[in-house]
Design an enzyme around this catalytic site. Structure first.
Site, PDB file in Angstrom:
ATOM      1  N   SER A 180      -5.877 -31.770  14.927  1.00  0.00           N
ATOM      2  CA  SER A 180      -4.432 -31.560  14.849  1.00  0.00           C
ATOM      3  C   SER A 180      -3.766 -32.672  14.029  1.00  0.00           C
ATOM      4  CB  SER A 180      -3.840 -31.449  16.259  1.00  0.00           C
ATOM      5  OG  SER A 180      -2.504 -31.001  16.213  1.00  0.00           O
ATOM      6  N   ASP A 277      -3.945 -20.348  13.145  1.00  0.00           N
ATOM      7  CA  ASP A 277      -3.731 -21.549  13.945  1.00  0.00           C
ATOM      8  C   ASP A 277      -2.490 -21.381  14.827  1.00  0.00           C
ATOM      9  OD1 ASP A 277      -4.339 -24.694  14.072  1.00  0.00           O
ATOM     10  OD2 ASP A 277      -2.176 -24.363  14.082  1.00  0.00           O
ATOM     11  N   HIS A 346      -6.366 -23.694  18.312  1.00  0.00           N
ATOM     12  CA  HIS A 346      -5.898 -24.949  17.728  1.00  0.00           C
ATOM     13  C   HIS A 346      -6.783 -26.062  18.263  1.00  0.00           C
ATOM     14  CE1 HIS A 346      -3.162 -27.679  15.723  1.00  0.00           C
ATOM     15  NE2 HIS A 346      -3.026 -28.389  16.833  1.00  0.00           N
TER      16      HIS A 346
END
Length: 400
Positions: A180, A277, A346
């Site tokens: 991330s 995502d 994610h």
């Protein structure tokens, strides 16, 4: 005392019986790693938002992996104004005072060969995230009442300098990774990482769920570009962005986007990302500001509930991701790699279920761990792109 111990054993056995064999195996193999504070960080001005010392978690390699290093940037979003940064400074995202002192290492950080076949015996490090600008800012805010340190770049440097005498300085192989906002950090620091290491070290970089797109949302605004512009300006990030990129593109905030920065990176790179995502879906493509009446709420909760128009918009997003990736990788097609699946996810490298398990997501019958390993060790050219949703039947471990 003996009766109490017996009860604990019985309860543990019952717990194992109520979960799957794979879950039971995973529960027995959890690795908890203690925190290391960077004691000399203050001398370098390398401080978390609240002024606390930065930290990392290191689990030593063994056997053939003793000279190999994997560094994993922790993720956790960003802060783009004084208010959000002050709030962040009072949480684990802005201060080591509030962080857990032990972290579970799983997935790519696991020390178990059957769970992490290529990197299990490497020195593995998790870099804790406490600055709010993907380890890239260098500034300070002080109005006499409130004080914030925007020192992500110095935190990165302080941690590396702390690790060099612990063996990183003699690394044979190294992999810089992140998830991330940490995945974005791996783009920002990839080439810089190589400068700390011997010239004969094999250095490569991996981003997991860090390929954030400069995309318009459903109301034709660019929320991610606005966000990144504010972060870059507030935290003094521009001076630490790739100079070739900022010279070429003029707008510094664009070089905070991987799709623009990647083409300037010289070090071999692997992009692991979902084509759908969920962070970008919920905050970049359909942020609450663009859907005030909640027409997308059901679709966000369950992709199967999306109508034809919503599905078409999601497919356009996937198309844009693949096009920009292919453009960025054109010049170095053999050295770079990718794994783009169609699960609504994610971050997939730190969870055992998605990294390498009996029912992990696959593309062309290859797990994420196998794809990354093939790429890093040069076993195969690895550019795995999944078919479009809803064709993938291996996403069952992932819940949007």
């Amino acid at each position: 005392m003996e009766l109490l111990q017996l009860n604990v054993v019985v309860l543990s056995a019952l717990a194992m019986l109520t979960c799957s064999p794979w879950q039971a195996f995973s529960q027995k193999t959890h690795l908890s790693v203690g925190m290391t504070l960077v004691r000399n960080a203050s001398a370098l001005g390398a401080l978390c938002l609240d002024g606390s010392l930065p930290a990392y978690h290191l689990h030593r390699g063994f056997g053939a992996g003793t000279k190999n290093w994997l560094l994993q940037f922790e993720g956790g979003g960003w802060c783009n104004d004084i208010k959000s940064c002050l709030e962040r400074a009072n949480t684990r995202r802005g201060s080591t005072r509030y962080m857990t002192k032990f972290e579970v290492f799983s997935g790519i950080l696991s020390n178990n060969a059957s769970l992490n076949p290529d990197f299990y015996n490497w020195n593995r490090v998790k870099l804790r995230y406490c600055d709010g600008a993907s380890f890239a800012g260098d500034g300070k805010f002080d109005n006499g009442t409130s004080l914030l340190y925007f020192r992500g770049q110095r935190i990165w440097e302080a941690i590396v300098l702390d690790l060099l005498p612990k063996g990183l300085g003699q690394a044979h192989k190294a992999l810089l990774s992140g998830c991330s906002a940490g995945g974005l950090a791996s783009f920002l620091h990839c080439d810089n990482f190589t400068k700390y290491l011997p010239t004969n070290t094999t250095v490569k970089c991996l981003s997991d769920a860090g390929y954030f797109l400069d995309e318009t949302d459903i109301s034709l605004n660019r929320p991610m570009r606005s966000l990144y512009k504010e972060i870059v300006s507030l935290q003094g990030v521009e001076q630490n962005l790739d100079k070739n990129c900022t010279t070429h593109l003029k707008l510094p905030e664009l070089c905070f986007f991987p799709q623009y920065a990647l083409r300037f990176i010289q070090t071999p790179f692997f992009v692991l990302n979902s084509a759908y995502d969920v962070f970008q879906f919920h905050h970049g493509l359909v942020p609450p500001s663009a859907d005030p009446h909640g027409h997308w709420n059901r679709c966000k909760l369950n992709p199967a509930a999306c109508d034809a128009n919503q599905t078409a918009i999601l497919q356009d997003f996937r198309h844009d991701m693949i096009v920009t990736l292919n453009y960025s990788f054109t010049q170095n097609s053999r050295r770079d790699g990718m794994f783009i699946n169609s699960c609504f996810a994610h971050c997939q490298s730190e969870s055992q279920d998605t990294w390498f398990a009996v029912d992990s997501p696959t593309v062309h019958n290859k797990t994420i761990a196998e794809a990354v390993g093939d790429w890093y060790f040069g076993r195969k050219i690895t550019k795995e792109i999944d078919c479009a949703y809803p064709c993938d039947t291996t996403c069952h471990n992932l819940i949007p």
